[in-house]
Design an enzyme around this catalytic site. Structure first.
Site, PDB file in Angstrom:
ATOM      1  N   ALA A  90       0.842  -1.199   0.000  1.00 10.12           N
ATOM      2  CA  ALA A  90       0.000   0.000   0.000  1.00 10.12           C
ATOM      3  C   ALA A  90       0.873   1.243   0.000  1.00 10.12           C
ATOM      4  CB  ALA A  90      -0.923   0.018   1.220  1.00 10.12           C
ATOM      5  N   TYR A 155      -5.916   9.049   0.985  1.00 12.22           N
ATOM      6  CA  TYR A 155      -5.612   7.649   1.302  1.00 12.22           C
ATOM      7  C   TYR A 155      -6.897   6.841   1.471  1.00 12.22           C
ATOM      8  CZ  TYR A 155      -3.935   3.727   4.212  1.00 12.22           C
ATOM      9  OH  TYR A 155      -3.665   2.493   4.733  1.00 12.22           O
ATOM     10  N   LYS A 159      -7.906   3.744  -0.987  1.00  8.20           N
ATOM     11  CA  LYS A 159      -8.093   2.407  -0.414  1.00  8.20           C
ATOM     12  C   LYS A 159      -9.526   1.914  -0.611  1.00  8.20           C
ATOM     13  CE  LYS A 159      -5.591   0.165   1.578  1.00  8.20           C
ATOM     14  NZ  LYS A 159      -4.718  -0.940   1.073  1.00  8.20           N
ATOM     15  N   ILE A 213       6.614  14.314  19.186  1.00  7.20           N
ATOM     16  CA  ILE A 213       5.782  15.398  18.681  1.00  7.20           C
ATOM     17  C   ILE A 213       4.376  14.874  18.411  1.00  7.20           C
ATOM     18  CG2 ILE A 213       5.437  17.070  16.831  1.00  7.20           C
ATOM     19  CD1 ILE A 213       8.459  17.107  16.445  1.00  7.20           C
TER      20      ILE A 213
END
Length: 337
Positions: A90, A155, A159, A213
């Site tokens: 992917a 995305y 998908k 972060i």
């Protein structure tokens, strides 16, 4: 102990796309141990040879460097005599923000290419790895497989397109397919660069003496799933007739906020408190809340899930190099100095 149903894959030729990646390498390992003849297919754009080095001397393991979008004779040769395809390759979520065209090519056109090859060469079973991102920002909790498809990222769109191709080939051509929707997988060999999973990204920074972060306010809730549970779901889907034509959520039910994850990992890896959580700007298309219903796969295929998140994570983090996919040898996690 008697033989498991998955032992039916022994001696069969299987293809694992993305087989040098995080989930794919664990799946390849399990299939090699079963005794399947494993073709590990990866273009190494995200996968790493270090993830599969330990398999290289196994006679039933074969690595092939190839893009899933390749529709040429080399792909046809690989598909000859193939029993099962586990499609785990992917373009990852963060990549879609940089190159949405490549994201579409891999996640949609790549899936189309593979189901076409599967039909042309008489593949028995096609197990397709998808994502909870196809639902978009959930509106129904807990979220089950009937939730509307409303992706909020490139995305998720790409998908979902891949899923639809797989489902159409099941309905129009009789290809035996199963779709598995993954949610926030964690475990050894997880990619730790900016395209990887949040657990390994935090691990890489903390062990380097850098603050983790957190993007946005950190109250985003994630549903973390142990990688070996995904392997079990793939294997069960390949051999259980109940899985034919089905789509399943593959999620443990563990719910942890990104803030909780960052603070918990600091407690494990930096007990002296030298580091602290930093906050960055929110990520485009980032989903705030996950509460996933996985009863369907539990009932259909008998899949259980690891639910002791912090216990499992603490044990896994005790070998930093193995978790990050480094192959130079074990290294015990210790407080940042």
């Amino acid at each position: 102990m008697g033989e498991t149903r998955e032992m039916a894959l022994k001696g069969r030729k299987v293809i694992v796309t993305g087989g040098a990646g995080f989930v794919g390498s664990h799946l390849s390992e399990a299939l090699v141990d079963i005794g399947a003849d494993v073709i590990c297919l990866d273009d190494l754009s995200a996968g790493k040879m270090g993830n599969i080095t330990h398999l290289s001397d196994r006679p039933n393991f074969h690595f092939v460097k190839l893009d899933v979008c390749d529709s040429g004779p080399r792909m046809d040769e690989l598909f000859k005599g193939t029993d099962t395809v586990f499609h785990n390759a992917a373009s990852k979520k963060n990549i879609c923000l940089i190159n949405p065209q490549r994201d579409l090519d891999v996640n949609a056109a790549g899936a189309l290419n593979l189901v076409q090859k599967s039909v042309a060469h008489g593949v028995r079973k096609f197990v397709h790895a998808s994502t909870g991102s196809v639902y978009g920002e959930p509106r129904i909790f807990p979220t089950n497989e009937t939730h509307p498809f409303e992706p909020v990222s490139y995305y998720g769109v790409s998908k979902l397109a891949g899923e639809r191709y797989v489902d159409v080939f099941h309905k129009l051509h009789g290809l035996d397919t199963t779709i598995l929707r993954y949610f926030h997988v964690y475990g050894p060999r997880q990619e730790s660069n900016e395209f990887g999973g949040v657990v390994s990204i935090f691990l890489r920074r903390i062990t380097a003496g850098l603050n983790p972060i957190v993007f946005g306010d950190g109250e985003q809730v994630r549903s973390f799933t142990w990688v070996r549970d995904l392997v079990a779901a793939n294997l069960a889907s390949a051999v259980n007739p109940r899985a034919t034509g089905e789509a399943y959520n593959v999620a443990s039910g563990i719910r942890v906020s990104v803030n909780e994850l960052a603070r918990g990992m600091l407690d494990i890896l930096d007990p002296e408190g030298r580091l602290q959580v930093e906050h960055g700007p929110p990520l485009l298309g980032d989903i705030m809340n996950f509460d996933v219903d996985s009863r369907k796969i539990r009932e259909h295929l008998g899949i259980g899930f690891e639910t002791e998140f912090w216990k499992t994570l603490t044990i896994a983090l005790s070998d930093v190099q193995a978790f990050l996919g480094d192959i130079s040898g074990p290294q015990q996690a210790k407080a940042v100095s």
